[in-house]
Motif scaffolding. Structure first.
Motif, PDB file in Angstrom:
ATOM      1  N   TYR A  76      42.888  29.462  36.190  1.00  0.00           N
ATOM      2  CA  TYR A  76      43.827  29.675  35.097  1.00  0.00           C
ATOM      3  C   TYR A  76      43.057  30.176  33.893  1.00  0.00           C
ATOM      4  N   GLU A  98      43.614  31.512  29.635  1.00  0.00           N
ATOM      5  CA  GLU A  98      44.512  31.441  28.491  1.00  0.00           C
ATOM      6  C   GLU A  98      44.683  32.846  27.933  1.00  0.00           C
ATOM      7  N   ASP A  99      45.922  33.241  27.754  1.00  0.00           N
ATOM      8  CA  ASP A  99      46.159  34.572  27.198  1.00  0.00           C
ATOM      9  C   ASP A  99      46.196  34.517  25.679  1.00  0.00           C
ATOM     10  N   GLU A 100      46.494  35.669  25.050  1.00  0.00           N
ATOM     11  CA  GLU A 100      46.464  35.754  23.592  1.00  0.00           C
ATOM     12  C   GLU A 100      47.481  34.838  22.926  1.00  0.00           C
ATOM     13  N   GLU A 127      49.144  30.773  26.219  1.00  0.00           N
ATOM     14  CA  GLU A 127      49.763  30.337  27.463  1.00  0.00           C
ATOM     15  C   GLU A 127      48.742  30.435  28.591  1.00  0.00           C
ATOM     16  N   TRP A 128      48.800  29.488  29.519  1.00  0.00           N
ATOM     17  CA  TRP A 128      47.891  29.513  30.658  1.00  0.00           C
ATOM     18  C   TRP A 128      48.523  30.324  31.783  1.00  0.00           C
ATOM     19  N   GLN A 129      47.785  31.297  32.286  1.00  0.00           N
ATOM     20  CA  GLN A 129      48.260  32.172  33.352  1.00  0.00           C
ATOM     21  C   GLN A 129      47.372  31.981  34.579  1.00  0.00           C
TER      22      GLN A 129
END
Length: 163
Positions: A48, A50-52, A55-57
């Motif tokens: 996983y 973390e995006d900008e 949020e965890w993707q």
């Protein structure tokens, strides 16, 4: 793929995993045909990020990962302060080494001055030990001899037994 074949494929995959017991059943996602990932029995690792937006993707089908990061730029004022600190520590170490050298010189001079007196005392102790050996009070190692008023098996403490 029908739901029945999907379920049977999960059961077949679970039967190969014997980590708990022979009849352990575990669920795992179906493998895609021709995938280059390393197959794992019972689970597939997930990564996983973390995006900008915070949020965890999930990044799917990960078999290994390598982290790369760029260190932040160092503040020039911090670098100057750090350099001054390192120099002051270096100067303190030099001063401490100089003090230790002076202390060792004083100790060495003291020992040189004491050497004749110590040698004289050693000769006096040696003369006393030789006199004790001649008198029969101790052996050549300085160990006291047994009293001659009792046999070897009798206790050296207290008065000798009467015969």
């Amino acid at each position: 793929m029908t739901s029945t074949s999907h379920i049977l494929e999960q059961i077949d995959g679970a039967l190969e995993d014997w980590t708990v017991s022979e009849d352990a059943m575990r669920s795992q996602p179906p493998r895609e045909e021709g995938s280059s990932g390393i197959p794992f029995q019972g689970f597939t690792p997930a990564l996983y990020i973390e995006d900008e937006a915070g949020e965890w993707q999930e990044v799917g089908r990960v078999s290994s990962s390598a982290l790369h990061f760029e260190p932040p730029e160092i503040d020039p004022e911090f670098a100057r302060t750090w350099a001054r600190f390192r120099e002051s520590v270096h100067q303190a170490q030099i001063a401490r080494a100089r003090q230790a050298s002076e202390l060792f010189e004083v100790i060495a001079e003291t020992l040189r001055r004491m050497a004749p007196a110590v040698e004289e005392d050693v000769r006096a102790v040696d003369a006393v030990m030789q006199a004790a050996q001649k008198a029969g009070l101790c052996d050549d190692r300085g160990k006291p001899l047994r009293p001659r008023d009792r046999p070897a098996w009798q206790s050296p403490y207290g008065p000798p037994r009467r015969r």
